[in-house]
Design a protein around this motif. Structure first.
Motif, mmCIF file in Angstrom:
data_model
loop_
_atom_site.group_PDB
_atom_site.id
_atom_site.type_symbol
_atom_site.label_atom_id
_atom_site.label_comp_id
_atom_site.label_asym_id
_atom_site.label_seq_id
_atom_site.Cartn_x
_atom_site.Cartn_y
_atom_site.Cartn_z
ATOM 1 N N ARG A 33 0.820 -1.216 0.000
ATOM 2 C CA ARG A 33 0.000 0.000 0.000
ATOM 3 C C ARG A 33 0.857 1.270 0.000
ATOM 4 N NH1 ARG A 33 -5.660 -1.294 2.490
ATOM 5 N NH2 ARG A 33 -5.641 -3.541 2.209
ATOM 6 N N THR A 34 1.927 1.241 -0.782
ATOM 7 C CA THR A 34 2.809 2.408 -0.875
ATOM 8 C C THR A 34 2.767 3.072 -2.241
ATOM 9 O OG1 THR A 34 4.693 1.028 -1.503
ATOM 10 C CG2 THR A 34 4.428 1.504 0.845
ATOM 11 N N GLY A 35 2.201 2.416 -3.218
ATOM 12 C CA GLY A 35 2.167 2.953 -4.571
ATOM 13 C C GLY A 35 0.882 3.698 -4.851
ATOM 14 N N PRO A 36 0.686 4.077 -6.109
ATOM 15 C CA PRO A 36 -0.555 4.760 -6.466
ATOM 16 C C PRO A 36 -1.741 3.817 -6.282
ATOM 17 C CG PRO A 36 0.745 4.251 -8.432
ATOM 18 C CD PRO A 36 1.577 3.891 -7.258
ATOM 19 N N PRO A 37 -2.896 4.389 -5.943
ATOM 20 C CA PRO A 37 -4.067 3.525 -5.718
ATOM 21 C C PRO A 37 -4.555 2.908 -7.019
ATOM 22 C CG PRO A 37 -4.699 5.828 -5.629
ATOM 23 C CD PRO A 37 -3.207 5.792 -5.747
ATOM 24 N N GLY A 38 -4.837 1.648 -6.963
ATOM 25 C CA GLY A 38 -5.392 0.936 -8.104
ATOM 26 C C GLY A 38 -6.797 0.471 -7.781
ATOM 27 N N ARG A 53 -0.944 10.707 -11.127
ATOM 28 C CA ARG A 53 -0.340 12.048 -11.082
ATOM 29 C C ARG A 53 -0.309 12.593 -9.650
ATOM 30 N NH1 ARG A 53 -3.663 12.559 -15.618
ATOM 31 N NH2 ARG A 53 -2.456 12.604 -17.550
ATOM 32 N N THR A 54 -1.418 12.419 -8.935
ATOM 33 C CA THR A 54 -1.491 12.879 -7.544
ATOM 34 C C THR A 54 -0.443 12.168 -6.692
ATOM 35 O OG1 THR A 54 -3.841 13.377 -7.766
ATOM 36 C CG2 THR A 54 -2.995 13.070 -5.521
ATOM 37 N N TRP A 55 -0.315 10.862 -6.873
ATOM 38 C CA TRP A 55 0.667 10.078 -6.127
ATOM 39 C C TRP A 55 2.089 10.560 -6.441
ATOM 40 C CZ3 TRP A 55 4.482 6.626 -7.797
ATOM 41 C CH2 TRP A 55 5.100 5.887 -6.788
ATOM 42 N N ILE A 56 2.375 10.792 -7.717
ATOM 43 C CA ILE A 56 3.698 11.280 -8.114
ATOM 44 C C ILE A 56 3.976 12.636 -7.481
ATOM 45 C CG2 ILE A 56 5.066 12.149 -10.066
ATOM 46 C CD1 ILE A 56 3.684 9.915 -11.757
#
Length: 64
Positions: A33-38, A53-56
């Motif tokens: 649970r550390t990457g962008p939400p899928g 984009r928000t995660w980046i």
């Protein structure tokens, strides 16, 4: 990093766009649970380009 497409991304496309060494990194991020939400579309995992984009942006802001 190349521009994000406007369609929902597959894990393979996300790994390619972020130039990750392996798609396994995307799956590891999801497990931790550390990457962008899928999200799941049936049995398929997809990523919303806006969420990526928000995660980046969060990652680059936290690193600064």
């Amino acid at each position: 990093m190349s521009a994000l497409p406007e369609h929902f991304l597959t894990p393979e496309e996300l790994a390619d766009v972020l130039r990750l060494p392996s798609v396994e990194t995307v799956y590891a991020w999801r497990k931790k649970r550390t990457g962008p939400p899928g999200f799941r579309a049936g049995k398929h995992l997809r990523y919303d380009p806006d969420a990526v984009r928000t995660w980046i942006n969060r990652q680059t802001t936290q690193a600064a």
